[in-house]
Design a protein around this motif. Structure first.
Motif, PDB file in Angstrom:
ATOM      1  N   ASP A   1      -7.626  19.961 -78.704  1.00 30.70           N
ATOM      2  CA  ASP A   1      -7.977  19.194 -77.511  1.00 30.70           C
ATOM      3  C   ASP A   1      -8.927  20.007 -76.624  1.00 30.70           C
ATOM      4  O   ASP A   1      -9.413  21.064 -77.020  1.00 30.70           O
ATOM      5  CB  ASP A   1      -6.703  18.815 -76.748  1.00 30.70           C
ATOM      6  N   LEU A   2      -9.167  19.517 -75.418  1.00 31.18           N
ATOM      7  CA  LEU A   2     -10.056  20.233 -74.499  1.00 31.18           C
ATOM      8  C   LEU A   2      -9.562  21.655 -74.254  1.00 31.18           C
ATOM      9  O   LEU A   2      -8.349  21.902 -74.207  1.00 31.18           O
ATOM     10  CB  LEU A   2     -10.108  19.497 -73.159  1.00 31.18           C
TER      11      LEU A   2
ATOM     12  N   GLU B   1     -11.087  23.806 -69.114  1.00 27.21           N
ATOM     13  CA  GLU B   1     -11.565  22.467 -68.782  1.00 27.21           C
ATOM     14  C   GLU B   1     -10.418  21.578 -68.306  1.00 27.21           C
ATOM     15  O   GLU B   1     -10.570  20.787 -67.371  1.00 27.21           O
ATOM     16  CB  GLU B   1     -12.262  21.833 -69.987  1.00 27.21           C
ATOM     17  N   VAL B   2      -9.273  21.701 -68.963  1.00 29.43           N
ATOM     18  CA  VAL B   2      -8.111  20.928 -68.537  1.00 29.43           C
ATOM     19  C   VAL B   2      -7.737  21.305 -67.099  1.00 29.43           C
ATOM     20  O   VAL B   2      -7.499  20.429 -66.250  1.00 29.43           O
ATOM     21  CB  VAL B   2      -6.914  21.159 -69.479  1.00 29.43           C
TER      22      VAL B   2
END
Length: 209
Positions: free
Chosen positions: A88-89, A93-94
């Motif tokens: 995932d990201l 970034e999350v």
């Protein structure tokens, strides 16, 4: 984040005919202190509807609510946290998207991923799958309890052992050093979910005394 011990992930396919929110509320009443909504197949609007209902019941009981993958849904319902996978990201970034206060968890399968997660600011990590599991389609090979021992030696942030953990092998997990466990089918498939969770917590306590 608040301390936790028994972490439950939703698995609607394992309790046909039973309402999702009712099953998870019974788990909470039995001692579950984190609930994660994991739904990789429903439409976004259906995931949002489920998240709203689970946010309501978790808030009522003061239990941490985590949404898997759907950052937008987590933000929309005011979830306590988001859980992401290795594909995932990136964590930075999350964090940029969710802000400084939301809990971020990430799944790890080997020690370098765990080290990177800790350095990257994860609030907790998932450690597994410890044993073979059928509750996830894209599962990696079991990491065994030796991975728990590595985590104990090298990682300082909270972690939760996950993957194929049942009542019969729970002591192996606790003996390896785990203080927190995550279960899906062992909880949600039970005829009496509340009683099952109470039994699991008793077994955890016995394993640490």
């Amino acid at each position: 984040m608040k301390e936790f011990r028994l972490y439950a992930i939703t698995g609607e396919e394992f309790h046909p005919g039973k309402e999702l929110v009712n099953v998870m509320e019974q788990a909470i009443l039995g001692g579950v202190d984190i609930v994660q909504l994991r739904d990789k197949k429903s439409s976004k609007i259906d995931v949002l509807k489920k998240a709203r209902k689970l946010r309501e019941v978790t808030k009522k009981h003061g239990v941490t609510f985590i949404v898997n993958d759907h950052i937008d849904v987590a933000l929309a319902v005011g979830a306590d946290g988001i859980h992401v996978g290795q594909d995932d990201l990136p964590l930075d970034e999350v964090r940029r998207i969710v802000g400084p206060d939301m809990v971020i968890g990430i799944s790890t399968h080997q020690i370098d991923e765990a080290i990177q997660a800790e350095k990257g600011g994860a609030d907790y990590i998932g450690v597994g799958p410890i044993f073979p599991t059928n509750s996830k389609e894209d599962v990696v090979d079991p990491v065994t309890t030796s991975y728990i021992q590595q985590i104990e030696a090298e990682i300082s942030i909270p972690y939760v052992a996950i993957g194929g953990i049942k009542r019969h092998n729970l002591k192996q997990v606790m003996d390896a050093g785990a203080k927190r466990v995550c279960m899906i089918t062992e909880i949600v498939e039970a005829d009496d979910v509340k009683a099952r969770c109470e039994e699991i917590i008793n077994l955890m306590e016995e394993a640490t005394t």
